[in-house]
Design a protein around this motif. Sequence first.
Motif, PDB file in Angstrom:
ATOM      1  N   CYS A  31      -1.019  -5.570   9.102  1.00 25.52           N
ATOM      2  CA  CYS A  31      -0.594  -4.241   8.656  1.00 25.52           C
ATOM      3  C   CYS A  31      -1.806  -3.383   8.310  1.00 25.52           C
ATOM      4  CB  CYS A  31       0.310  -4.384   7.430  1.00 25.52           C
ATOM      5  SG  CYS A  31       0.727  -2.783   6.720  1.00 25.52           S
ATOM      6  N   GLY A  33      -1.592  -0.760   6.641  1.00 24.46           N
ATOM      7  CA  GLY A  33      -1.349  -0.190   5.313  1.00 24.46           C
ATOM      8  C   GLY A  33      -1.862  -1.071   4.192  1.00 24.46           C
ATOM      9  N   CYS A  34      -1.492  -2.362   4.221  1.00 27.98           N
ATOM     10  CA  CYS A  34      -1.825  -3.241   3.096  1.00 27.98           C
ATOM     11  C   CYS A  34      -2.681  -4.434   3.510  1.00 27.98           C
ATOM     12  CB  CYS A  34      -0.546  -3.733   2.421  1.00 27.98           C
ATOM     13  SG  CYS A  34       0.470  -4.775   3.480  1.00 27.98           S
ATOM     14  N   CYS A  50       6.473  -2.184   7.658  1.00 25.91           N
ATOM     15  CA  CYS A  50       5.883  -3.364   7.036  1.00 25.91           C
ATOM     16  C   CYS A  50       6.796  -3.821   5.902  1.00 25.91           C
ATOM     17  CB  CYS A  50       4.492  -3.052   6.496  1.00 25.91           C
ATOM     18  SG  CYS A  50       3.798  -4.393   5.504  1.00 25.91           S
ATOM     19  N   GLU A  52       6.069  -5.595   3.494  1.00 28.02           N
ATOM     20  CA  GLU A  52       5.324  -5.674   2.230  1.00 28.02           C
ATOM     21  C   GLU A  52       5.111  -4.296   1.585  1.00 28.02           C
ATOM     22  OE1 GLU A  52       4.471  -8.594   0.969  1.00 28.02           O
ATOM     23  OE2 GLU A  52       5.195  -9.705   2.722  1.00 28.02           O
ATOM     24  N   CYS A  53       4.721  -3.317   2.428  1.00 28.32           N
ATOM     25  CA  CYS A  53       4.315  -2.040   1.828  1.00 28.32           C
ATOM     26  C   CYS A  53       5.025  -0.824   2.416  1.00 28.32           C
ATOM     27  CB  CYS A  53       2.804  -1.854   1.963  1.00 28.32           C
ATOM     28  SG  CYS A  53       2.277  -1.465   3.644  1.00 28.32           S
ATOM     29  N   HIS A  55       4.554   0.416   5.364  1.00 33.90           N
ATOM     30  CA  HIS A  55       3.750   1.098   6.383  1.00 33.90           C
ATOM     31  C   HIS A  55       4.575   1.259   7.665  1.00 33.90           C
ATOM     32  CE1 HIS A  55       0.381   2.020   9.033  1.00 33.90           C
ATOM     33  NE2 HIS A  55       0.783   1.045   9.830  1.00 33.90           N
TER      34      HIS A  55
HETATM   35 ZN   LIG Z   1       1.836  -3.406   4.796  1.00 37.08          ZN
END
Ligand SMILES: [Zn+2]
Length: 284
Positions: A31, A33-34, A50, A52-53, A55
């Motif tokens: 990712c 983003g993170c 994503c 997780e984040c 994105h």
């Molecule tokens: Zn992410």
Amino acid sequence: MSSVEPQNSTTVPEQPTRRKRGVPEGLWLRCDGCGATVFRKRVDQGQRLCPECGHHFYATISQRIEQLLDAGSFEEWCAELASVDPLGFVDKKPYRERVAAEQRKTGLREACVVGRGYLRGRPLVIGLTDSAFIMGSMGSVVGEKLTRAIEAATETKLPLVIVSGSGGGARMHEGIFSLMQMGKVSAALARFHEAGGLYISVLTNPTMGGVAASFASLGDIIIAEPKALIGFAGPRVVKATVKQPLPDDFQTSEFLLEHGFIDRIVARPQLRSEIARIIDYCGH
Ligand SMILES: [Zn+2]
């Protein structure tokens, strides 16, 4: 494309080679983003976000159609249109070969798909560009497809949605034929506007160049996905031209919202309901 294979020798200096350590290629994504490594299937199942984040990963045209429109409702128009090579253009390879290679790579015939469909039961005309096909640049076919879609929306009085994903604007391989598409599409949008049509422009990462400078910026309502890169020339070119440091978030959705260039940032999972709401609100 790199032909460098990972090597076992310890004398080879460190260089970015593709990791192939028993993991089937493409099963995982990193990712931007993170930085997390995420399971591709989960990203695909979650609208290419994503887990997780949040994105927003790149999504193909068919993924976007699936995310936005009611299942099975999309009817594609002008699918047969394909680029010709008006200039006999050759860079690293002849333009015709490049187009054929892009077609094989993306499964698309061109960088743009247009048609009609339903979004939560509301009929509309939709156009989408895909940054994976020669950067989503606007060659003659992209311009022609969009123009025909806009004209059809004008005739049928349906709302128009165009989802832009274009890292390039004009397609240099088609020279002036490409540049003229900006005017052509913009003129069609002006007629649509005069006829009272509603045009919702959705900007995704990236929306640059002649696409940003024409139809993508002409929406009655302009929506952007979070943290999309949106602008005309790239930041490096701008920096070299104005000789000033640029803000960190320059040319992002967030920066452009703050400066009044776009109306709203909408995360991908809310895009469908947001567009439906705008259509209802505008009485179309
Ligand atoms: Zn992410």
